[in-house]
Write a protein that holds these residues in place. Structure first.
Motif, PDB file in Angstrom:
ATOM      1  N   UNK A  70       0.740  -1.043   0.036  1.00 39.43           N
ATOM      2  CA  UNK A  70       0.041   0.138  -0.109  1.00 39.43           C
ATOM      3  C   UNK A  70       0.802   1.059   0.004  1.00 39.43           C
ATOM      4  N   UNK A  71       0.641   1.971  -1.217  1.00 32.35           N
ATOM      5  CA  UNK A  71       1.633   3.303  -1.267  1.00 32.35           C
ATOM      6  C   UNK A  71       0.842   4.264  -0.577  1.00 32.35           C
ATOM      7  N   UNK A  72      -0.462   4.389  -0.177  1.00 31.23           N
ATOM      8  CA  UNK A  72      -0.934   5.262   0.698  1.00 31.23           C
ATOM      9  C   UNK A  72      -1.312   4.890   2.004  1.00 31.23           C
ATOM     10  N   UNK A  73      -1.604   5.962   2.936  1.00 34.67           N
ATOM     11  CA  UNK A  73      -2.151   5.214   4.313  1.00 34.67           C
ATOM     12  C   UNK A  73      -3.356   4.579   4.093  1.00 34.67           C
ATOM     13  N   UNK A  74      -3.343   3.642   5.070  1.00 34.39           N
ATOM     14  CA  UNK A  74      -4.577   2.607   4.993  1.00 34.39           C
ATOM     15  C   UNK A  74      -4.857   2.056   6.462  1.00 34.39           C
ATOM     16  N   UNK A  75      -5.958   1.304   6.756  1.00 36.39           N
ATOM     17  CA  UNK A  75      -6.416   0.839   7.783  1.00 36.39           C
ATOM     18  C   UNK A  75      -6.415  -0.909   7.543  1.00 36.39           C
ATOM     19  N   UNK A  76      -5.825  -1.545   8.589  1.00 34.88           N
ATOM     20  CA  UNK A  76      -5.575  -2.909   8.664  1.00 34.88           C
ATOM     21  C   UNK A  76      -6.564  -3.541   9.442  1.00 34.88           C
ATOM     22  N   UNK A  77      -7.462  -4.227   9.003  1.00 36.35           N
ATOM     23  CA  UNK A  77      -8.391  -4.894  10.074  1.00 36.35           C
ATOM     24  C   UNK A  77      -7.722  -6.413  10.644  1.00 36.35           C
ATOM     25  N   UNK A  78      -7.650  -6.578  11.702  1.00 36.86           N
ATOM     26  CA  UNK A  78      -7.291  -7.887  12.178  1.00 36.86           C
ATOM     27  C   UNK A  78      -8.106  -8.288  13.623  1.00 36.86           C
ATOM     28  N   UNK A  79      -7.542  -9.450  14.008  1.00 40.04           N
ATOM     29  CA  UNK A  79      -8.295  -9.872  15.151  1.00 40.04           C
ATOM     30  C   UNK A  79      -7.316  -9.852  16.436  1.00 40.04           C
ATOM     31  N   UNK A  80      -7.864 -10.100  17.587  1.00 41.95           N
ATOM     32  CA  UNK A  80      -6.863 -10.294  18.834  1.00 41.95           C
ATOM     33  C   UNK A  80      -6.180 -11.795  18.540  1.00 41.95           C
ATOM     34  N   UNK A 129      -0.057   2.850   8.689  1.00 38.30           N
ATOM     35  CA  UNK A 129      -1.246   2.068   8.643  1.00 38.30           C
ATOM     36  C   UNK A 129      -1.812   2.125   9.980  1.00 38.30           C
ATOM     37  N   UNK A 130      -3.050   2.108  10.067  1.00 36.83           N
ATOM     38  CA  UNK A 130      -3.673   2.101  11.318  1.00 36.83           C
ATOM     39  C   UNK A 130      -4.438   0.587  11.539  1.00 36.83           C
ATOM     40  N   UNK A 131      -3.879   0.229  12.824  1.00 30.71           N
ATOM     41  CA  UNK A 131      -4.510  -1.148  13.048  1.00 30.71           C
ATOM     42  C   UNK A 131      -6.042  -0.989  13.534  1.00 30.71           C
ATOM     43  N   UNK A 132      -6.701  -1.759  13.145  1.00 41.06           N
ATOM     44  CA  UNK A 132      -8.283  -1.932  13.444  1.00 41.06           C
ATOM     45  C   UNK A 132      -8.346  -3.346  14.111  1.00 41.06           C
ATOM     46  N   UNK A 133      -8.253  -3.499  15.298  1.00 43.32           N
ATOM     47  CA  UNK A 133      -8.093  -4.521  16.024  1.00 43.32           C
ATOM     48  C   UNK A 133      -9.404  -5.154  16.585  1.00 43.32           C
ATOM     49  N   UNK A 134     -10.332  -6.044  15.877  1.00 43.44           N
ATOM     50  CA  UNK A 134     -11.559  -6.323  16.206  1.00 43.44           C
ATOM     51  C   UNK A 134     -11.709  -7.719  17.424  1.00 43.44           C
ATOM     52  N   UNK A 135     -12.502  -7.175  18.436  1.00 41.28           N
ATOM     53  CA  UNK A 135     -12.567  -8.349  19.417  1.00 41.28           C
ATOM     54  C   UNK A 135     -13.921  -8.292  20.177  1.00 41.28           C
ATOM     55  N   UNK A 136     -14.709  -9.303  20.715  1.00 51.47           N
ATOM     56  CA  UNK A 136     -15.790  -9.506  21.144  1.00 51.47           C
ATOM     57  C   UNK A 136     -15.756  -8.781  22.490  1.00 51.47           C
ATOM     58  N   UNK A 137     -16.889  -8.615  23.152  1.00 52.30           N
ATOM     59  CA  UNK A 137     -16.960  -7.918  24.574  1.00 52.30           C
ATOM     60  C   UNK A 137     -16.218  -9.179  25.625  1.00 52.30           C
ATOM     61  N   UNK A 138     -15.211  -8.551  26.326  1.00 52.90           N
ATOM     62  CA  UNK A 138     -14.709  -9.257  27.528  1.00 52.90           C
ATOM     63  C   UNK A 138     -15.430  -9.001  28.887  1.00 52.90           C
ATOM     64  N   UNK A 139     -16.545  -9.710  29.062  1.00 50.56           N
ATOM     65  CA  UNK A 139     -17.466  -9.574  30.200  1.00 50.56           C
ATOM     66  C   UNK A 139     -18.090 -10.896  30.775  1.00 50.56           C
ATOM     67  N   UNK A 140     -17.983 -10.875  31.964  1.00 45.51           N
ATOM     68  CA  UNK A 140     -18.649 -12.281  32.589  1.00 45.51           C
ATOM     69  C   UNK A 140     -18.512 -11.997  34.170  1.00 45.51           C
ATOM     70  N   UNK A 141     -19.117 -12.870  34.873  1.00 48.40           N
ATOM     71  CA  UNK A 141     -18.913 -12.873  36.423  1.00 48.40           C
ATOM     72  C   UNK A 141     -20.371 -12.571  36.810  1.00 48.40           C
ATOM     73  N   UNK A 142     -20.347 -12.123  38.314  1.00 48.77           N
ATOM     74  CA  UNK A 142     -21.447 -11.671  38.968  1.00 48.77           C
ATOM     75  C   UNK A 142     -20.902 -10.738  40.210  1.00 48.77           C
ATOM     76  N   UNK A 143     -21.937 -10.029  40.645  1.00 47.62           N
ATOM     77  CA  UNK A 143     -21.573  -8.919  41.819  1.00 47.62           C
ATOM     78  C   UNK A 143     -22.838  -8.858  42.779  1.00 47.62           C
ATOM     79  N   UNK A 144     -22.747  -8.780  44.041  1.00 43.91           N
ATOM     80  CA  UNK A 144     -23.877  -8.637  44.885  1.00 43.91           C
ATOM     81  C   UNK A 144     -23.504  -7.240  45.407  1.00 43.91           C
ATOM     82  N   UNK A 145     -24.763  -6.625  45.624  1.00 41.09           N
ATOM     83  CA  UNK A 145     -24.737  -5.098  46.098  1.00 41.09           C
ATOM     84  C   UNK A 145     -25.761  -5.007  47.023  1.00 41.09           C
TER      85      UNK A 145
END
Length: 235
Positions: A11-21, A90-106
């Motif tokens: 790529x001779x011009x600036x670009x975005x590269x999509x990738x995964x974790x 080049x700008x990295x576009x790193x795609x990843x799903x939500x990192x969420x789990x567990x429970x909490x008592x309030x």
């Protein structure tokens, strides 16, 4: 440097590269139209990347391994050493799903406010839905407030009632996957509050009573003190 060009991964011009974790990403910078050996420089954001001696002239390669969340949105730039205006990024576009789990008592007292915080990064940005006891939460404008950014998802409940007791579930959904977190909200009885003014008034009354008692009996105290002084002189 007239006529010289650089390219990254063809790529001779600036670009975005999509990738995964996880899997590594290789970036290859190449000099075009050069008539002599040209030294290359790599930058990650504003910081220069250290290169080995055999990886600087006319062609230079760097590897990002493993790719993680902190690489998302980061710009990698290849520059000509003797003329840094000759560059390509080049700008990295790193795609990843939500990192969420567990429970909490309030635990919260009745009539108090409470905020449930369900924080999770994801790319692309996720959408959030709140459930109470496995049913989609019906929001009441006067009591419920939602706050959402790219990483923060909050549900605030004003003046908690006994009916708010239960399990709240934050469901974060993105095209790459979902994440959930449970909040067990325990609504406790309102604790009795002692009025501060009454406590202060009681302390003042007791203090004044003691002072008046001392004044009323000052003659007796004085006689006792004189007797003690006379006794000490006789001794």
């Amino acid at each position: 440097s007239a006529g010289l060009e650089l390219s990254i991964n063809n790529h001779a011009a600036d670009f975005t590269l999509s990738t995964m974790l996880g899997p590594p990403v290789s970036l290859s910078c190449l000099v075009h139209n050069s008539s002599q050996a040209e030294e290359l420089l790599w930058y990650r954001g504003d910081g220069q990347v250290g290169l080995k001696d055999g990886n600087k002239v006319n062609i230079s390669n760097i590897c990002i391994s493993p790719v993680n969340e902190s690489d998302n949105g980061v710009t990698f730039t290849c520059k000509l050493a003797r003329d840094k205006s000759v560059q390509v990024s080049v700008i990295l576009d790193v795609q990843f799903p939500p990192q969420l789990s567990g429970e909490e008592t309030l635990h919260v007292e009745e009539d108090k406010d409470v905020t449930l915080s369900c924080n999770s990064k994801s790319n692309p940005q996720a959408q959030t839905t709140w459930y109470k006891d496995n049913h989609r939460l019906t929001l009441q404008q006067s009591r419920h407030e939602l706050y959402q950014t790219s990483e923060v998802f909050q549900l605030s409940i004003r003046k908690v009632q006994k009916s708010d007791h239960g399990t709240y579930t934050c469901v974060v959904e993105s095209p790459l996957g979902n994440g959930t977190k449970d909040f067990h909200l325990v609504v406790e009885d309102k604790k009795p509050v002692f009025p501060t003014e009454a406590v202060i008034a009681a302390v003042v009354v007791v203090t004044i009573t003691i002072l008046f008692g001392i004044v009323a009996r000052k003659d007796k105290f004085f006689k006792v003190w004189k007797a003690l002084v006379s006794w000490e002189k006789k001794i």
